[in-house]
Design a protein around this motif. Structure first.
Motif, PDB file in Angstrom:
ATOM      1  N   ALA A   1      33.769 -20.866  59.236  1.00 40.64           N
ATOM      2  CA  ALA A   1      34.875 -21.813  59.303  1.00 40.64           C
ATOM      3  C   ALA A   1      34.416 -23.200  58.880  1.00 40.64           C
ATOM      4  CB  ALA A   1      35.443 -21.838  60.714  1.00 40.64           C
ATOM      5  N   ILE A   2      33.253 -23.587  59.369  1.00 45.75           N
ATOM      6  CA  ILE A   2      32.750 -24.919  59.045  1.00 45.75           C
ATOM      7  C   ILE A   2      32.484 -25.031  57.546  1.00 45.75           C
ATOM      8  CG2 ILE A   2      30.763 -26.448  59.323  1.00 45.75           C
ATOM      9  CD1 ILE A   2      32.259 -26.555  61.762  1.00 45.75           C
ATOM     10  N   THR A   3      31.933 -23.966  57.011  1.00 47.12           N
ATOM     11  CA  THR A   3      31.646 -23.994  55.586  1.00 47.12           C
ATOM     12  C   THR A   3      32.934 -24.149  54.796  1.00 47.12           C
ATOM     13  OG1 THR A   3      29.860 -22.501  56.088  1.00 47.12           O
ATOM     14  CG2 THR A   3      30.404 -22.789  53.787  1.00 47.12           C
ATOM     15  N   ARG A   4      33.945 -23.402  55.240  1.00 50.06           N
ATOM     16  CA  ARG A   4      35.220 -23.492  54.540  1.00 50.06           C
ATOM     17  C   ARG A   4      35.829 -24.871  54.658  1.00 50.06           C
ATOM     18  NH1 ARG A   4      36.882 -18.561  56.305  1.00 50.06           N
ATOM     19  NH2 ARG A   4      38.437 -19.456  57.677  1.00 50.06           N
ATOM     20  N   MET A   5      35.551 -25.509  55.801  1.00 43.99           N
ATOM     21  CA  MET A   5      36.073 -26.845  56.021  1.00 43.99           C
ATOM     22  C   MET A   5      35.599 -27.796  54.939  1.00 43.99           C
ATOM     23  SD  MET A   5      35.664 -28.467  59.696  1.00 43.99           S
ATOM     24  CE  MET A   5      36.269 -27.525  61.005  1.00 43.99           C
ATOM     25  N   ARG A   6      34.368 -27.623  54.561  1.00 40.39           N
ATOM     26  CA  ARG A   6      33.811 -28.530  53.563  1.00 40.39           C
ATOM     27  C   ARG A   6      34.177 -28.135  52.153  1.00 40.39           C
ATOM     28  NH1 ARG A   6      29.892 -32.876  54.245  1.00 40.39           N
ATOM     29  NH2 ARG A   6      30.687 -33.176  52.167  1.00 40.39           N
ATOM     30  N   MET A   7      34.286 -26.836  51.941  1.00 38.91           N
ATOM     31  CA  MET A   7      34.495 -26.383  50.578  1.00 38.91           C
ATOM     32  C   MET A   7      35.981 -26.292  50.295  1.00 38.91           C
ATOM     33  SD  MET A   7      31.484 -26.093  49.665  1.00 38.91           S
ATOM     34  CE  MET A   7      31.444 -25.186  48.151  1.00 38.91           C
ATOM     35  N   GLN A   8      36.292 -26.539  49.062  1.00 34.46           N
ATOM     36  CA  GLN A   8      37.683 -26.468  48.686  1.00 34.46           C
ATOM     37  C   GLN A   8      37.765 -25.984  47.256  1.00 34.46           C
ATOM     38  OE1 GLN A   8      39.681 -30.220  48.471  1.00 34.46           O
ATOM     39  NE2 GLN A   8      41.383 -29.375  49.610  1.00 34.46           N
TER      40      GLN A   8
END
Lengths: 831, 151
Positions: free
Chosen positions: A237-244
């Motif tokens: 989830a955190i990784t997705r938060m940063r990636m877009q």
């Protein structure tokens, strides 16, 4: 639209805050050129932005300030105190208006005329050169829609006061209409959470290690497993938060392009590609403005008016193509148009006129260099200053912004054919798939996207030759340059590793292929790439660092740079504007794996059969059975192809290469002296009936090669698929037989079938008393019968077997199976 | 500088001081991954939790090559323009407060030291050489570059 508006407000505020210091400093020293430039860029950006929203007053104000400042920059006007005051007043007014927009209030009543008049007061005196072309009040955007007006009136009631903080939007993905609640967060906070989670993962790994040492502890293992699962989720989830996805950036472009092209009377078609490339959220924010600038320029200056296009033999609709590609450690965004292209001579003239270069320098410069002068500060070729792309300030800001984050931009153009801007953006804190390799006992990571293939073969098989200082290998009939990673890194390498390298075939973005020789391959996985210190980056070999699962830092190789340093990159090709139908169907030829077996015969086996190439120590071959076997991955596999004589002094450090062949059901291993390569079977196949193991002989690169007959091979040596040949057996129909007898019979290799499908080839197991009754009625089973009795007393009839006498039962089954006739059904299945 | 906290370390046998504001922490150095072909004063990278630190050997960074120095395997972690570094020194001594401002001494500190030193600073435990981070991190190559540029 609310979203875009909020973005505009946040951005303008951020710039106001950032430039407030500059404004004060400029007031103190109006001759300060750097400050002037900063303020100029601010008003320019405001002007550009309010073109998209319907803020005619803001646009007028910023346009007036921009003109005045532009005159200062161009030396047509001295920045006196009066001018500074007037510009500052305009900037203050802009700030007030931004406040009003955000609060949803009407604009301040005061007229802007006085402010605009104040900056223009002494203008006529200085304006001497063609500035008449400037359209003073051309700023009203033509395509402001009712929704925008509405948005303006409503200006974001949903935004909380935090919007005033100078932070970037945390989630631009949430579309304005959806009910998803979003909040804004400072990026630093995200960073902190992210590194915290990474730390947690490392702590968990450490704990896991200790738990393993301590042995099995059910009370701890359960919760620990749960912790692991949760942690994995959180990390994702955190990784997705940063990636877009870059899609969110591309998504707003069609509208922008439509509005712009309509305003300029041009027809433009947009083509976005690669929207699924993921980029650090912050990076997306950084490239948003540069991208917009370039697109505006392309439409304004690049693409011609429809009539001009038709006259030039082009389609009247211009094409603007945007493509994002992740190539290793950078993301490349290519913006190409099929417009008139850049005019080298005009750019050069302009550069000489503005004093960027001298005439002497110009004659020594390549076309490429001259074209890239457009990124120099204060450069512009537009004859008429328009509301859209302005005076070339865009491009120097673009470059500045990109360089700030370690990116770059360059331009290539063919006159009359189009222009292509290429932005390279580093992948700071991006996650990429990587391959870990080892050389001289040190590990390095290679971005997976470059890796074409991994080749494991001896130097001889690859025809490794030294041409001067360059090594070449022969790969699929092509000579391919080969770099020794140990040499690139100036590491000591053992002779053995040098003789028997593992090659990673790397394909560069330009399409060039080269081989990188390493000692061995470890594994591949997702790597979180972190930037390296500038002094390390200067080596030009590394693109970043990453931590392996055990917390060990590993360096990520900068493949593109290494290749460039060794001159392995051919001239960049203009690929983007190529027609898309390049992928013309190439007829697929059957492929085969070429090898030399232990009799020295060059053979090939169809590639589809080759599951993997295994390497096993000679000592792992088990000769105790009737045929040799090897245990690989916990499976006992039959081994063929070994020489008659024992492998006494094997060449490859006591290891033997094995082709693992599979027919889908069973595997077998084929020992080979040397694996050569995968080849295409392009020559005709000539059958050889005299050799039962050869399907055909064919020519590969002019030499005869025996193609192994896989059918014969598996028929003779394959682990016969159990299901196809199991003798059938029917059991008594009771609970005991189902639960106790059936598993035993099945595990002994018999297929249990229902009684009504029994035929003469079915062994029947029956209880003696049942059999007697059946026999008496003349309904005895047709096939062999094994009779069971309930009591172990040996005095009983020898033709029956005690039902728990395992050995006797299995022996009877085996005996019965041998006497079975081959059933036609089974023969059919085997054919 | 009076009253400022300083981290005192031994570098190449001399007592040096870093501003405690620069030093984020002092760590025990674990395994260091060497960086082939990096400048000599960059020993490698090491992991501090999930962060990668560039390890700088201060002795080599100042310019004392060709000699091996002892180390207590501890390093000061500093940050400069967004990157974190671990400074490998002979040993970390103490944390103390400055007494007065950094000053020069007649005769200077010698060419190597002068490049990295801001000046001499009096501390509670005696005088120490105050080290400027950017010059230290740049390494000895920086000075050579300057000299070449000047020639």
């Amino acid at each position: 639209m609310d979203d875009l508006l909020a973005e505009f407000i946040a951005e303008t505020r951020e710039m106001l805050e950032a430039s407030s210091g500059e404004i004060v400093a400029w007031e103190a020293d109006p001759a300060d050129r750097a400050r002037l430039d900063t303020i100029f860029r601010f008003v320019h950006t405001v002007k550009g932005n309010c073109g998209f929203f319907d803020f005619p007053r803001l646009a007028q104000l910023s346009h007036a300030a921009e003109d005045a400042l532009s005159d200062c920059r161009g030396g047509r006007r001295e920045p006196d105190h009066q001018l500074v005051t007037a510009v500052l007043a305009i900037i203050d007014r802009i700030a007030q208006m931004i406040d009003a927009i955000e609060a949803g209030d009407p604009f301040p009543e005061d007229s802007d005329e006085a402010l605009i008049a104040a900056v223009n007061v002494s203008r006529e005196t200085y304006a001497s050169d063609g500035q008449e072309g400037v359209k003073e009040a051309s700023s009203a955007p033509l395509h402001a829609s009712a929704t925008e007006q509405f948005a303006l009136g409503q200006a974001d009631p949903s935004e909380d006061p935090a919007a005033t903080a100078p932070v970037r939007r945390a989630d631009p993905a949430g579309s304005a209409s959806s009910g998803q609640r979003t909040i804004r967060l400072p990026v630093e906070l995200l960073d902190r959470v992210m590194s915290g989670v990474s730390d947690m993962v490392l702590a968990r790994n450490d704990l896991a290690h200790r738990l393993r040492q301590a042995g099995n502890q059910p009370t701890i293992d359960g919760p620990f497993e749960r912790l692991t699962t949760i942690l994995t989720d959180v990390r994702d989830a955190i990784t997705r938060m940063r990636m877009q996805r870059i899609e969110t950036l591309f998504g707003v472009l069609p509208r922008l392009i439509r509005d712009l092209s309509a305003e300029l009377g041009k027809q433009v078609m947009v083509d976005c590609d690669g929207g699924d490339v993921e980029l650090d959220r912050e990076m997306i924010e950084t490239i948003r403005d540069p991208l917009t600038h370039i697109i505006r320029n392309a439409i304004d200056h690049g693409i011609e008016a429809p009539s001009a296009r038709l006259a030039g033999g082009k389609r009247e609709i211009g094409l603007l193509a945007l493509a994002a590609r992740q190539s290793g450690n950078t993301i490349a965004i290519v913006i190409s148009d099929d417009g008139r292209g850049l005019d080298e001579d005009r750019i050069a003239e302009k550069a000489i006129a503005t004093g960027l270069i001298t005439a002497a320098e110009r004659s020594a410069m390549s076309r490429d260099k001259i074209l890239n002068l457009i990124f120099e500060p204060g450069f512009s070729t537009a004859e008429v200053v328009s509301n859209v792309s302005g005076r070339g300030v865009g491009l120097d800001v673009v470059r500045q912004n990109l360089e700030k984050v370690g990116g770059s931009i360059k331009v290539a153009s063919a006159p009359g054919r189009g222009t292509q801007f290429t932005m390279q953006i580093p992948l700071t804190l991006s996650i990429i798939a990587g391959l870990t390799v080892e050389v001289s006992d040190q590990r390095f990571a290679i971005p997976q996207s470059y890796v074409e293939e991994i080749v494991q073969a001896s130097a001889k098989a690859l025809d490794l030759t030294q041409m001067g200082d360059t090594a070449l290998i022969t790969f699929r009939g092509n000579r391919v340059p080969c770099l020794m990673l140990a040499d690139v890194l100036e590491l000591q390498q053992s002779e053995a590793a040098r003789r028997d390298p593992t090659l990673v075939m790397l394909r560069l973005a330009s399409g060039d292929l080269f081989a990188l020789a390493v000692d061995r391959i470890h594994n591949h996985g997702d790597l979180v790439v972190k930037p390296l210190a500038p002094a390390v980056m200067k080596c030009g070999i590394y693109a970043g660092s990453t931590l392996l699962d055990d917390g060990q830092p590993v360096l990520l190789l900068d493949i593109a740079n290494i290749a460039a340093a060794h001159d392995l990159v051919s001239e960049a090709r203009t690929r983007v504007l190529q027609p898309m139908d390049e992928t013309a169907a190439v007829q697929e030829l059957p492929q085969a794996m070429l090898f030399t077996d232990f009799t020295g015969r060059r053979s090939a086996v169809r590639l589809e059969l080759v599951q993997r190439i295994e390497t096993a120590p000679v000592s792992a071959i088990d000769h105790s059975g009737p045929r040799p076997r090897v245990v690989i991955d916990g499976l006992i596999l039959p081994l063929i192809g070994l020489p008659e004589a024992q492998l006494t002094a094997p060449k490859n450090n006591g290891r033997v290469r094995l082709l693992r062949l599979s027919d889908g059901a069973g595997d077998l291993l084929y020992a080979v002296r040397e694996v050569e390569d995968a080849v295409e079977l392009s020559s005709p196949l000539r059958p050889v009936p005299e050799d039962p193991l050869a399907e055909a002989v064919t020519l590969i690169n002019g030499a005869p090669v025996t193609l192994i007959d896989a059918h014969a091979l598996f028929a003779m040596h394959g682990e016969v698929p159990v299901a196809a040949s199991r003798p059938r057996c029917c059991l008594p129909d009771d609970e005991w037989a189902h639960t106790i007898l059936a598993p035993l019979v099945t595990s002994a290799g018999y297929e249990v079938v229902a009684e009504d499908t029994a035929d003469p080839a079915t062994i029947a197991i029956v209880f003696d008393e049942v059999f007697e009754v059946a026999e008496a009625l003349g309904r005895a089973p047709a096939g062999p019968v094994i009779r069971l009795r309930d009591h172990p007393d040996t005095a009983a009839d020898a033709s029956t077997i005690y039902r728990y006498d395992r050995e006797a039962l299995l022996a009877a089954l085996a005996h019965a199976a041998r006497t079975l006739p081959v059933s036609p059904l089974h023969a059919g299945a085997r054919a | 500088m009076n009253g400022h906290l300083l981290v005192i370390a031994q570098i190449a046998g001399r007592r040096c001081a870093f501003s405690a504001l620069d030093v984020k922490s002092v760590i025990d150095l674990g395994a260091i991954t060497p960086i082939p072909r990096a400048p000599a004063h960059i020993t490698g990278i090491t992991a501090l939790r999930s962060q990668a630190l560039t390890v700088i050997d201060c002795r080599l960074a100042i310019g004392f090559t060709g000699q091996t120095w002892p180390t207590d395997e501890r390093a000061a972690v500093v940050a400069d323009s967004g990157h974190s570094y671990a400074l490998l020194v002979d040993g970390i001594e103490d944390i103390t407060t400055a007494v007065g401002d950094p000053g020069q001494v007649p005769g200077g500190f010698g060419p190597e030291w002068s490049r990295v030193a801001t000046g001499m600073i009096e501390t509670m435990i005696g005088p120490a050489l105050l080290i400027g981070l950017p010059a230290l991190l740049a390494g000895p190559e920086a000075m050579r570059g300057e000299i070449e540029a000047a020639l």
